[in-house]
Scaffold this motif. Sequence first.
Motif, PDB file in Angstrom:
ATOM      1  N   SER A  21       0.823  -1.206   0.000  1.00 47.85           N
ATOM      2  CA  SER A  21       0.000   0.000   0.000  1.00 47.85           C
ATOM      3  C   SER A  21       0.858   1.258   0.000  1.00 47.85           C
ATOM      4  N   ILE A  22       1.947   1.211   0.758  1.00 44.68           N
ATOM      5  CA  ILE A  22       2.867   2.353   0.810  1.00 44.68           C
ATOM      6  C   ILE A  22       3.453   2.628  -0.571  1.00 44.68           C
ATOM      7  N   GLU A  23       3.838   1.577  -1.276  1.00 48.43           N
ATOM      8  CA  GLU A  23       4.406   1.747  -2.618  1.00 48.43           C
ATOM      9  C   GLU A  23       3.376   2.324  -3.588  1.00 48.43           C
ATOM     10  N   ARG A  24       2.127   1.877  -3.488  1.00 49.61           N
ATOM     11  CA  ARG A  24       1.084   2.399  -4.373  1.00 49.61           C
ATOM     12  C   ARG A  24       0.838   3.885  -4.113  1.00 49.61           C
ATOM     13  N   ILE A  25       0.866   4.263  -2.847  1.00 49.10           N
ATOM     14  CA  ILE A  25       0.663   5.673  -2.499  1.00 49.10           C
ATOM     15  C   ILE A  25       1.824   6.518  -3.011  1.00 49.10           C
ATOM     16  N   LEU A  26       3.039   6.036  -2.818  1.00 50.18           N
ATOM     17  CA  LEU A  26       4.215   6.761  -3.307  1.00 50.18           C
ATOM     18  C   LEU A  26       4.175   6.908  -4.826  1.00 50.18           C
ATOM     19  N   LYS A 137     -13.109   5.073   3.099  1.00 48.42           N
ATOM     20  CA  LYS A 137     -13.632   4.886   1.739  1.00 48.42           C
ATOM     21  C   LYS A 137     -14.971   5.595   1.549  1.00 48.42           C
ATOM     22  N   GLU A 138     -15.802   5.563   2.581  1.00 48.18           N
ATOM     23  CA  GLU A 138     -17.113   6.213   2.500  1.00 48.18           C
ATOM     24  C   GLU A 138     -16.974   7.718   2.280  1.00 48.18           C
ATOM     25  N   VAL A 139     -15.959   8.326   2.895  1.00 51.79           N
ATOM     26  CA  VAL A 139     -15.726   9.756   2.714  1.00 51.79           C
ATOM     27  C   VAL A 139     -15.294  10.056   1.279  1.00 51.79           C
ATOM     28  N   VAL A 140     -14.411   9.218   0.729  1.00 49.96           N
ATOM     29  CA  VAL A 140     -13.961   9.405  -0.655  1.00 49.96           C
ATOM     30  C   VAL A 140     -15.140   9.265  -1.622  1.00 49.96           C
ATOM     31  N   PRO A 167     -10.728   9.540  -7.105  1.00 48.89           N
ATOM     32  CA  PRO A 167     -10.478   8.362  -6.278  1.00 48.89           C
ATOM     33  C   PRO A 167      -9.467   7.452  -6.985  1.00 48.89           C
ATOM     34  N   LEU A 168      -8.506   6.914  -6.233  1.00 43.38           N
ATOM     35  CA  LEU A 168      -7.425   6.153  -6.862  1.00 43.38           C
ATOM     36  C   LEU A 168      -7.527   4.652  -6.610  1.00 43.38           C
ATOM     37  N   PHE A 169      -7.528   4.234  -5.351  1.00 43.74           N
ATOM     38  CA  PHE A 169      -7.614   2.804  -5.052  1.00 43.74           C
ATOM     39  C   PHE A 169      -8.024   2.606  -3.599  1.00 43.74           C
ATOM     40  N   THR A 170      -8.511   1.402  -3.313  1.00 43.52           N
ATOM     41  CA  THR A 170      -8.968   1.041  -1.972  1.00 43.52           C
ATOM     42  C   THR A 170      -7.840   0.375  -1.194  1.00 43.52           C
ATOM     43  N   VAL A 171      -7.812   0.627   0.109  1.00 40.83           N
ATOM     44  CA  VAL A 171      -6.835   0.004   1.006  1.00 40.83           C
ATOM     45  C   VAL A 171      -7.610  -0.681   2.130  1.00 40.83           C
ATOM     46  N   GLY A 172      -7.379  -1.981   2.309  1.00 39.44           N
ATOM     47  CA  GLY A 172      -8.115  -2.751   3.306  1.00 39.44           C
ATOM     48  C   GLY A 172      -7.652  -2.481   4.729  1.00 39.44           C
ATOM     49  N   ASP A 183     -13.070  -0.024   5.261  1.00 36.47           N
ATOM     50  CA  ASP A 183     -12.059   0.145   4.217  1.00 36.47           C
ATOM     51  C   ASP A 183     -11.659   1.609   4.111  1.00 36.47           C
ATOM     52  N   SER A 184     -10.443   1.827   3.621  1.00 34.87           N
ATOM     53  CA  SER A 184      -9.949   3.166   3.323  1.00 34.87           C
ATOM     54  C   SER A 184      -9.770   3.295   1.816  1.00 34.87           C
ATOM     55  N   ALA A 185      -9.519   4.510   1.364  1.00 34.13           N
ATOM     56  CA  ALA A 185      -9.265   4.741  -0.058  1.00 34.13           C
ATOM     57  C   ALA A 185      -8.300   5.904  -0.203  1.00 34.13           C
ATOM     58  N   CYS A 186      -7.499   5.833  -1.251  1.00 34.32           N
ATOM     59  CA  CYS A 186      -6.580   6.922  -1.582  1.00 34.32           C
ATOM     60  C   CYS A 186      -7.261   7.812  -2.619  1.00 34.32           C
ATOM     61  N   VAL A 187      -7.157   9.125  -2.415  1.00 35.30           N
ATOM     62  CA  VAL A 187      -7.804  10.073  -3.315  1.00 35.30           C
ATOM     63  C   VAL A 187      -6.831  11.197  -3.675  1.00 35.30           C
ATOM     64  N   ARG A 188      -6.958  11.690  -4.897  1.00 32.41           N
ATOM     65  CA  ARG A 188      -6.154  12.831  -5.352  1.00 32.41           C
ATOM     66  C   ARG A 188      -7.070  14.035  -5.560  1.00 32.41           C
ATOM     67  N   LEU A 189      -6.673  15.177  -5.004  1.00 29.77           N
ATOM     68  CA  LEU A 189      -7.391  16.437  -5.187  1.00 29.77           C
ATOM     69  C   LEU A 189      -6.459  17.437  -5.855  1.00 29.77           C
ATOM     70  N   ILE A 190      -6.920  18.049  -6.930  1.00 32.79           N
ATOM     71  CA  ILE A 190      -6.135  19.074  -7.619  1.00 32.79           C
ATOM     72  C   ILE A 190      -6.948  20.361  -7.643  1.00 32.79           C
ATOM     73  N   PRO A 191      -6.555  21.363  -6.843  1.00 31.74           N
ATOM     74  CA  PRO A 191      -7.295  22.635  -6.850  1.00 31.74           C
ATOM     75  C   PRO A 191      -7.312  23.258  -8.238  1.00 31.74           C
ATOM     76  N   LEU A 192      -8.462  23.781  -8.634  1.00 36.21           N
ATOM     77  CA  LEU A 192      -8.621  24.435  -9.929  1.00 36.21           C
ATOM     78  C   LEU A 192      -8.108  25.877  -9.855  1.00 36.21           C
ATOM     79  N   PRO A 193      -7.630  26.430 -10.975  1.00 31.96           N
ATOM     80  CA  PRO A 193      -7.168  27.829 -10.963  1.00 31.96           C
ATOM     81  C   PRO A 193      -8.277  28.796 -10.561  1.00 31.96           C
ATOM     82  N   THR A 194      -9.496  28.495 -10.989  1.00 31.98           N
ATOM     83  CA  THR A 194     -10.677  29.268 -10.597  1.00 31.98           C
ATOM     84  C   THR A 194     -11.821  28.281 -10.382  1.00 31.98           C
TER      85      THR A 194
END
Length: 262
Positions: A21-26, A137-140, A167-172, A183-194
């Motif tokens: 899981s650490i490698e996937r996050i990295l 995971k529910e929050v993601v 959303p990227l992937f689930t972590v048990g 369950d947990s999940a990894c998520v990516r957020l990219i702020p928009l310019p506007t």
Amino acid sequence: MNAAHRPRKRFGQNFLHDPGSIERILAAIDPQPGQALVEIGPGRGALTWQLLERLGRLEVIELDRDLCARLDTERHAHPGELIIHSADALKTDFCGLEQPPPLRVVGNLPYNISTPLLFHLLGQAGCIRDMHFLLQKEVVERMAAAPGGRDYGRLSVMLQMLCEVEPLFTVGPGAFHPPPKVDSACVRLIPLPTPRYVIDPDTFADRTRLAFAHRRKTLRNNLKGELHTEQLEAAGIDPGRRAETLSLEEFARLSTLPSGAE
């Protein structure tokens, strides 16, 4: 090496330990030398030392003073500069940290503060390049939800107006100590310019909060005292609808209406 740190329930500590899981996050973060990165809740350092090795310089924010002391002791065994802030991330001025923006923010976030922390970071999105988090995971699912479903709510609307949510992937549960019950999940957020639509941020946040205040009630009831029924109709929004059915564009329209009293 310090003695093993016992996870503290009051801090919502579930320490990541699974190498896969650490490698996937990295891999998802893909940290590069010279980038300004801050880790929230480094805990025992499962991600910390590997991030530091790749970056050369890293800032961390940790509320637990015992863990701060542990990190301070162990950093001498790792190359690079680790800047430790013994602080509450909910009260941290991310734009005022030592490294110049834009920041990359990462963290395995305690479930009990994840939503308020996301809102806190939204308020500082102008100095953030991207965010990668491990969350319940529910929050993601709520973060990325589309209109019309039970997962779609205030968090969905606020985040999607200002960020790309991926959303990227689930972590048990077994990847953590102690294992959480969900369950947990990894998520990516990219702020928009506007924002996606023209809004007044404060009015948008306030109207969204009111609209979702009672999920089973209609807009007519939740916005009573803030907007006239006639205003909603003139804006092309049926007052008999519930907030969970509105699109981002319709929430933006709500935020442009002048306040009125029913």
